[in-house]
Design an enzyme around this catalytic site. Structure first.
Site, short mmCIF file in Angstrom:
data_model
loop_
_atom_site.label_atom_id
_atom_site.label_comp_id
_atom_site.label_asym_id
_atom_site.label_seq_id
_atom_site.Cartn_x
_atom_site.Cartn_y
_atom_site.Cartn_z
N GLY A 180 49.27 -24.05 48.32
CA GLY A 180 49.17 -24.23 46.88
C GLY A 180 47.75 -24.18 46.34
O GLY A 180 47.44 -24.81 45.33
N LYS A 238 71.82 -17.96 47.62
CA LYS A 238 70.67 -17.94 46.70
C LYS A 238 71.09 -18.26 45.27
O LYS A 238 70.41 -18.98 44.54
CB LYS A 238 70.03 -16.55 46.77
CG LYS A 238 68.67 -16.45 46.11
CD LYS A 238 68.15 -15.02 46.10
CE LYS A 238 67.78 -14.49 47.45
NZ LYS A 238 66.38 -14.61 47.81
N ARG A 275 60.00 -16.51 49.05
CA ARG A 275 61.39 -16.04 48.96
C ARG A 275 61.51 -14.96 47.90
O ARG A 275 60.83 -15.05 46.88
CB ARG A 275 62.31 -17.19 48.52
CG ARG A 275 62.52 -18.16 49.58
CD ARG A 275 63.36 -19.34 49.18
NE ARG A 275 63.40 -20.17 50.34
CZ ARG A 275 64.23 -19.98 51.35
NH1 ARG A 275 65.15 -19.04 51.30
NH2 ARG A 275 64.16 -20.74 52.42
N LEU A 276 62.39 -14.01 48.15
CA LEU A 276 62.68 -13.03 47.11
C LEU A 276 63.55 -13.69 46.05
O LEU A 276 64.44 -14.47 46.38
CB LEU A 276 63.46 -11.85 47.70
CG LEU A 276 62.67 -10.79 48.44
CD1 LEU A 276 63.62 -9.72 48.97
CD2 LEU A 276 61.63 -10.15 47.54
N HIS A 278 49.50 -11.44 44.79
CA HIS A 278 49.64 -10.91 46.15
C HIS A 278 48.26 -10.53 46.68
O HIS A 278 47.47 -9.91 45.97
CB HIS A 278 50.56 -9.69 46.12
CG HIS A 278 50.80 -9.12 47.47
ND1 HIS A 278 51.67 -9.69 48.38
CD2 HIS A 278 50.25 -8.05 48.11
CE1 HIS A 278 51.65 -8.99 49.51
NE2 HIS A 278 50.79 -7.99 49.37
C1 GRF Z 1 48.22 -16.21 48.35
O1 GRF Z 1 47.39 -15.42 49.15
C2 GRF Z 1 49.09 -15.35 47.49
O2 GRF Z 1 48.49 -14.15 47.13
C3 GRF Z 1 50.28 -15.09 48.36
O3 GRF Z 1 50.46 -16.30 49.07
C4 GRF Z 1 49.23 -16.98 49.18
C5 GRF Z 1 49.43 -18.37 48.68
O4 GRF Z 1 48.31 -19.17 48.91
N1 GRF Z 1 51.42 -14.68 47.58
P1 GRF Z 1 48.22 -20.62 48.31
O5 GRF Z 1 49.47 -21.38 48.76
O6 GRF Z 1 48.15 -20.51 46.82
O7 GRF Z 1 47.00 -21.21 48.90
#
Ligand code: GRF
Length: 192
Positions: free
Chosen positions: A11, A65, A91-92, A109
């Protein structure tokens, strides 16, 4: 703008959003809920410390889901959530949330999509040997990291880069870009 953040792990992006709000780097944005499929996630602890309401669930306790997403939908509707932010939600999403929040769900991402979608994008980039990777914030659709791209930041991979140094560089960009995009959405700027 009221947002719900979905996170499965550390997080750090969730914490960056909270910090941006507290320090007034972003305005008119309120985190009204953290949703997590991991009741023991660090993100959950952060939310509790910040007195942000939490909804956790364990997917295997539900028949499918649709069943747990209906419960999430009830929560976010009650709280009048405007936007959903996926920040490390592993999760999708299914049709229940995608339909109710059409173009109102974004994801961060750790690559320059469409390169290196899916799990361990940072490891994929290192294995491939690309010299530039980065961060993407995009709208979420039914695919894995496939929705329309809102914004991206490039990160160079130096010859001596390690996984740890690259993670740090990527996270720095994520923690800036995600709150920035959230601000643009709150301002109702055209983002696409
Ligand atoms: C991040 O790198 C984000 O891009 C990816 O998952 C990771 C989550 O990191 N989707 P965090 O839990 O916010 O530290």
């Amino acid at each position: 703008m009221k947002i719900a953040v979905f996170a499965s792990g550390t997080g750090s992006n969730f914490a960056a959003i909270i910090e941006s709000i507290k320090s007034k780097k972003i305005n008119n944005v309120e985190v009204v809920l953290l949703v997590s499929d991991r009741p023991d996630a660090l993100a959950v602890r952060t939310a509790i410390n910040e007195s942000i309401p939490v909804f956790t669930f364990t997917a295997k306790d539900y028949p499918n889901k649709q069943a747990y997403e209906e419960e999430i939908l009830e929560k976010v509707t009650q709280l009048e959530v405007d936007f959903i932010v996926l920040a490390g939600y592993m999760r999708l999403l299914g049709h229940v949330l995608l339909h109710a929040f059409d173009r109102k769900i974004i994801n961060v991402h750790p690559s320059l999509l469409p390169a290196f979608a899916g799990k361990d994008a940072i490891g994929q980039a290192l294995d491939y040997g690309v010299k530039v990777t980065g961060v993407t914030v995009h709208f979420v659709d039914e695919g894995m990291d496939t929705g329309p791209i809102i914004d991206q930041r490039a990160v160079t991979i130096d010859p001596k880069e390690t996984r740890e140094t690259l993670i740090k560089k990527i996270q720095e960009q994520e923690h800036k870009l995600l709150p920035e995009v959230i601000q643009r959405l709150a301002n109702k700027e055209a983002v696409k």
